[in-house]
Design an enzyme around this catalytic site. Structure first.
Site, short mmCIF file in Angstrom:
data_model
loop_
_atom_site.label_atom_id
_atom_site.label_comp_id
_atom_site.label_asym_id
_atom_site.label_seq_id
_atom_site.Cartn_x
_atom_site.Cartn_y
_atom_site.Cartn_z
N ASP A 366 0.84 -1.21 0.00
CA ASP A 366 0.00 0.00 0.00
C ASP A 366 0.87 1.26 0.00
OD1 ASP A 366 0.88 -0.77 2.55
OD2 ASP A 366 -0.57 0.54 3.53
N GLU A 367 0.29 2.32 -0.51
CA GLU A 367 0.83 3.68 -0.38
C GLU A 367 2.29 3.82 -0.80
OE1 GLU A 367 -1.95 5.57 3.04
OE2 GLU A 367 -0.23 4.45 3.80
#
Ligand code: HEM
Length: 1141
Positions: A366-367
């Site tokens: 993620d991210e």
């Protein structure tokens, strides 16, 4: 018919009845009302032993195997079916006998609800457990769906219990339901169920039902993890996802890489040894809870830098928001063999230890922030096309390792959705961003775990953990909410359906979901309270389904008493679950009428004007009735229940406020908006907040600084631009700073703000060349016909010119120059394609914005054409800039030559859409606002020669007749500042504005007879506020006198009379977190233009009197501009009226 009062009363009673609170609700459940007592000696058999001692001839060994009497604290010595079942029986009965659950809280005070012990006891005799299937080796580490978790449970009125299940895990679930049928008697050692006979058939809806625990941001000791596993088993949750490392800490001991936890753990005591991990996994497996781990990568891994700095980029880099979602940043180098070698060692050590007790391993994903790779000497790029293939390879390699260890990979959704990484179909994708993610992912054929943050992030809504400095930073952060505010109540958690809006085929790919507790501000002291019973609410959705057997959404009314009871049980079994209501005494917990109201309102809100028109007159009529009759009535009911007062009503004689609407439209067309606003308040002296229903919709109007302060600052999180605003404006301004709220807005602001620091704002050369063209256009009496057009400057003296038109051209040229490094030359071309397109798009946009719900019928042909011209124009500069490598960009920044706003933005993002949206937003913000203010200033100076004279005297004293002013010169000219302040006081550029309540809230003032009480405001109510009306309120000023001009009179001198506006009574640039970013830039540009103009011109002839008779036309569309233009003649210094030397 049952009266509402009666039905309300019966609901109240339901809330107080024990409800055989099996949680999660079984798929089918019937019960009676006979009482049976439970004794520790109950005869318990497993798979077929006779309930009595064997006669001779029976196999004693087999008999012993099948008799599993209750043994307190039985721990399975290995993971076999019988051991797991026997330990389950032990925990179940201990749960009943030890927890001492006397359910007095579930009954009305004073009522008789306990069985009468003097009547004698009918005892439960046998508990017969039958496991019909054989547990496969995968039973204790199953892939989703691999183990059959169903069970059947019957309790006969005669006292025989039969529990049948295919697997031992099914048996455990059945035992848990069994335990929830029992209470303790207040007299002491009697335990009973009042529900015999009982029949339950049960099976889960989703095979993956989990909690995500983050042990990296705060550490959780092993016993706290084990307690969580217990609580999960009570709730039939079956996956504990441990997000074990992150950029903050690495608590996981890896014997092959001991330095990682030695340097990366918060403290040597805050680590998980291999033995700890083994214990946690086995503990889970024996309870039907599979514990699997995540090492988040390639982002969220900064901590590795402490032991292996050569593997990580952007560790702890600032400002953090350029490099990651939260500090400290840090990501793996994406194209580095050393990273690969490290991961090989890590996985070779870790995965074989995890695989015996888990089917999955989560590789994060993620991210990941593209900017990180700009610091990677092996990459030096943040372009997706450069990074994507590297990430693809990275994921392929790691997933191959996971598979090799016999595990199935899980990733966060950004990997396939944001990065277009292709993955094996076995890979499970965990989705957190909500919206259409699940539909898109299942449409792509991925198996999905749903953790939609809008519903299932349980850490949200408890405030920021970052700190803000005093001063402007403080007001930016105020009131310090976190990014995913508000908190998710159990009702919100319970309302979420992971398969909503999916086709049957898509729904099949949803394995289930997980609630998440990211632990920035959570540790073992508050985990229980935050997790429970909200995770239970998700647990019921995942086990029982969001809908019941009839296909209806499960009701809070049914759930609340059962959840309340479960919570009592959990607390007594040692988990500090939060209460979901107060201890009942006299109040009802039911909100009558909310259900139907919600439905109808939802209907109304989802019908667009266009769809109604298309569906014909019948539905149109229905829509109108609902919108102007039903919805208002429902809203009034809601308002009646809220605390707070109402503002006085708008005076209107025709139904639905038709006369008010007509008055408003007419005022707008005749530039009489200010008169209209003043008229609104005139019948209620001393009130400056008023409300009305316009076409059925409640709208509040205010010119009260207290209320404006609340909307913009002190209650910033209660009000926003709102979704309708975004929908109306996004075709023009995209997802830019102007159209968004929350995190999107915040990101834009962080991106743009650094471009307006003093260094950049004080760079004035961008204005000078356009100033020279402006002089020539003034002398020409209007825009030039081509740059080369000869102009007789001398002959231009006193020539009538609409200076407002020229200011709009000047600001367009200098804004495009500043933003893109290329000006559109509208001062030297009367018809310029870009300028015409920009004007047309703004014209149509202003109609769209005013049309409200009917905006979809506004024709958009010229709008689309205009947008094409604008986009084509801007895109060519974006493409040109993106062709520069990061090094070339950095070099340009240093040399400063030709360095533009676009270059600066491209240093942070290479996303074309983001660049386009922000550029157009800043162009709109920067161009018209300054043009309008300059126009009004010349308008007023033309009729106040005494003010012009003072201004000119100051200019000549500070910079003389020819020298270009510096930034410091401009700041030192007090009268110049007064002139601009006074213009913005009388003519604030954004005269009328609106915010939408994004939750039920209040305005601090305007209610009640004296207008001093708070006004109640329902979610989705628009609040229109006017800085123009407020800044011209005579009661906010000292009385007019010889030294202080009346409020409506232009008088720069008032600013040097000792008077200062009180806070929030003068806000041309807005206030609070959304205060204008370009304030200093605007004041500098306008100061520069005015100084240059009045160095050169000493006199203004005013031709406006003939046009507007001295009453300026306040044309208020998007901005406040002179409706009739500003026609003046300008005289160069050292010349006379007749033009003689
Ligand atoms: C006389 C000149 C100006 C005035 C009176 C003015 C006024 C305002 C006002 C009232 C707002 C708030 C709008 C709202 O939230 O509804 C605003 C926002 C903004 N202004 Fe200005 N402005 C001026 C010039 C400029 C210039 C020259 C720029 C940039 C070149 C600029 C950039 C912005 C931006 C980016 C925002 C959005 C802030 C946010 O939502 O966080 N403004 N301005």
């Amino acid at each position: 018919m049952v009266s509402p009062l009666l039905s309300c009363l019966s609901l109240f009673l339901i809330a107080l009845q024990p409800a055989a609170a099996i949680w999660p609700a079984p798929q089918s459940f019937t019960k009676g009302s006979s009482i049976l007592y439970l004794h520790q000696n109950i005869q318990i058999t497993y798979n077929g032993a006779p309930p009595v001692c064997p006669d001779e001839g029976l196999d004693a060994k087999q008999f012993l195997y099948q008799q599993i009497p209750y043994t307190y604290g039985y721990v399975p010595y290995k993971l076999t079916s019988k051991e797991v079942v026997q330990a389950g029986v032990s925990r179940t009965l201990a749960g009943i006998f030890d927890s001492k659950f006397v359910p007095w809280k579930l009954h009305k005070p004073g009522s008789k609800w306990e069985p009468d012990l003097s009547q004698g006891q009918k005892w439960l005799k046998t508990l017969q457990i039958v496991q019909t299937g054989e547990d496969q080796p995968s039973a204790f580490k199953p892939l989703a769906g691999e183990v059959d978790e169903s069970y059947d449970l019957t309790v006969s009125a005669e006292g025989h219990v039969k529990l049948t299940a295919v697997s031992s895990i099914g048996v455990l679930h059945g035992l848990e339901s069994f335990s929830q049928l029992f209470y303790q008697h207040s007299a002491g050692t009697f335990w009973y169920t009042p529900y015999a006979p009982v029949s339950i058939r049960d099976a889960p809806k989703f095979p993956h039902r989990g909690i995500m625990m983050d042990t990296a941001r705060n550490f959780f000791p092993v016993p706290d993890i084990l307690r969580t596993i217990d609580a999960m088993a009570w709730n039939k949750l079956n996956r504990l996802h441990v997000h074990v490392t992150d950029s903050q800490s690495w608590p996981l001991v890896i014997p092959a890489l001991p330095e990682v936890s030695e340097k990366g753990a918060y403290h040597p005591t805050q680590t998980y040894s291999p033995a700890d991990i083994d214990q946690i996994q086995k503990y889970g497996a024996a309870r039907g809870v599979e514990v699997y781990f995540e090492i988040d990568m390639p982002g969220h891994i900064g901590v590795v830098s402490l032991s292996h700095p050569e593997l990580i980029v952007a560790y702890n880099e600032l400002p953090y928001w350029w490099w990651c979602a939260e500090p400290p940043c840090g990501a793996f180098k994406l194209n580095d063999t050393a990273v690969d070698a490290f991961l090989e060692t890590l996985f070779d050590d870790l995965l074989p230890r995890l695989a015996p007790y888990a089917a999955y391993f989560h590789t994060g994903g993620d991210e990941l922030n593209k900017n990180d790779s700009m610091l990677d000497e092996g990459i030096r790029s943040n372009a997706s096309e450069v990074l994507q293939p590297l990430l693809q390879k990275f994921i392929d390699t790691q997933h191959a390792r996971v598979r090799k260890a016999g595990l199935t990979p899980i990733t966060w959704e950004e990997i396939p959705l944001e990065w277009n990484v292709t993955m094996g179909k076995d890979t499970v994708v965990q989705s957190w961003l909500g919206g259409d993610s699940i539909k898109t992912l299942t449409g792509m054929g991925h198996k999905v775990i749903d953790s939609n943050y809008n519903f299932w992030y349980l850490d949200c809504g408890r405030g920021q953990w970052l700190n803000w400095d005093n001063g402007p930073a403080f007001s930016t952060g105020f009131p310090f909410n976190d990014w995913c505010d508000p908190a998710k109540s159990w009702r919100l958690v319970y309302s979420h359906d992971p398969t909503a809006n999916l086709t049957a085929d898509e729904a099949k790919l949803v394995l289930g979901g997980e609630v998440a507790l990211w632990s920035e501000t959570i540790d073992a002291t508050n985990f229980d309270t935050l997790a429970w019973p909200r995770a239970s609410a998700a647990g019921e959705v995942l086990w029982s389904g969001r809908t019941d057997a009839q296909g209806q959404n499960r009701s809070q009314l049914d759930a609340a008493p059962r959840l309340n009871e479960l919570r009592e049980r959990m607390v007594l079994r040692g988990v500090r679950a939060a209460p979901i209501q107060m201890t009942p005494r006299v109040d009802s917990f039911v909100q009558p009428g909310y259900f139907t109201m919600g439905l109808i309102e939802t209907l109304v809100d989802h019908v667009s004007a266009r769809s109604v028109l298309l569906l014909g007159p019948g539905l149109l009529l229905a829509y109108i009735i609902v919108a102007v009759v039903v919805r208002p009535a429902l809203q009034e009911m809601k308002l009646a229940r809220m605390s707070g007062a109402r503002a006085p009503r708008i005076q209107s004689v025709l139904p639905f406020g038709i006369d008010f609407v007509y008055g408003g439209v007419r005022a707008s067309m005749t530039y009489q908006n200010l008169v209209f606003w003043r008229g609104m308040f005139s019948h209620i002296p001393s009130h400056n907040t008023i409300e009305g229903r316009i076409a059925g919709r409640r709208i509040i109007f205010t010119a009260d600084p207290e209320n404006i302060k609340a909307i913009l600052a002190t209650q910033f999180n209660d009000y926003g631009k709102g979704k309708p605003f975004h929908a109306e404006w996004s075709p023009f301004l995209g997802d830019s700073i102007f159209t968004t709220d929350g995190a999107l807005w915040h990101n834009s602001r962080q991106l743009i703000r650094p471009q307006f620091i003093k260094d950049r704002v004080s760079d004035l050369h961008v204005f000078e060349s356009h100033m020279q063209t402006l002089f020539r256009a003034i002398a020409n009496g209007g825009a030039l016909n081509g740059e080369a057009q000869p102009v007789d400057i001398e002959a231009g003296n006193g020539k009538p010119v609409d200076i407002s038109d020229l200011f709009f051209r000047f600001t367009l040229d200098s804004a495009t120059d500043f933003l893109l490094g290329h000006d559109v030359k509208s001062l030297s071309n009367p018809r310029q394609e870009f300028a015409d397109a920009f004007a047309e798009v703004q014209r149509v946009q202003s109609i769209i914005a005013r049309a409200g719900a009917l905006n979809s019928i506004v024709p958009r042909g010229s709008f689309r054409k205009g947008m094409k011209v604008i986009n084509n124009f801007i895109n060519q500069y974006i493409e040109r800039t993106l062709r520069l490598s990061p090094d070339e960009l950095a070099g340009k920044a240093k040399s400063d030559a030709g360095y533009t706003f676009l270059h600066a933005l491209a240093g942070y993002t290479r996303d074309r859409q983001v660049l386009r949206d922000q550029l157009i937003a800043v162009l709109l913000a920067g161009r018209d606002t300054t043009a309008c203010t300059l126009s009004w200033t010349v308008y007023e100076l033309a009729r106040h020669p005494e003010a012009l004279e003072k201004l000119r005297a100051e200019i000549l004293a500070v910079v003389g007749p020819t020298r270009a002013p510096t930034y410091d010169d401009l700041k030192s000219m007090k009268y110049l500042q007064n002139v601009m302040n006074e213009t913005l006081r009388l003519y604030p550029v954004v005269p009328f504005n609106v915010r939408l309540a994004i939750k039920n809230t209040t305005l601090p003032r305007g209610g009640g007879p004296d207008g001093l009480e708070p006004v109640k405001v329902l979610k989705d109510t628009p609040i229109a506020y006017s800085t123009l009306a407020m800044q011209r309120r005579a009661d906010l000023y000292p009385p007019a006198s010889a030294t202080f001009a009346p409020v409506d009179v232009y008088s720069p001198d008032r600013w040097s009379s000792g008077w200062q506006p009180k806070p929030w009574q003068y806000i041309p640039f807005n206030g609070g977190p959304r205060i204008c970013i370009g304030q200093q830039f605007a004041l500098t540009e306008m100061g520069y233009v005015l100084t240059r103009l009045f160095q050169r011109y000493e006199r203004i002839d005013n031709y406006m009197g003939e046009i507007d008779g001295g009453n300026p036309a306040l044309r208020a569309e998007i901005v406040l501009q002179p409706g009739d233009g500003v026609k003046v003649g300008l005289w160069e210094a050292k010349r006379t009226v007749n033009g003689e030397k």
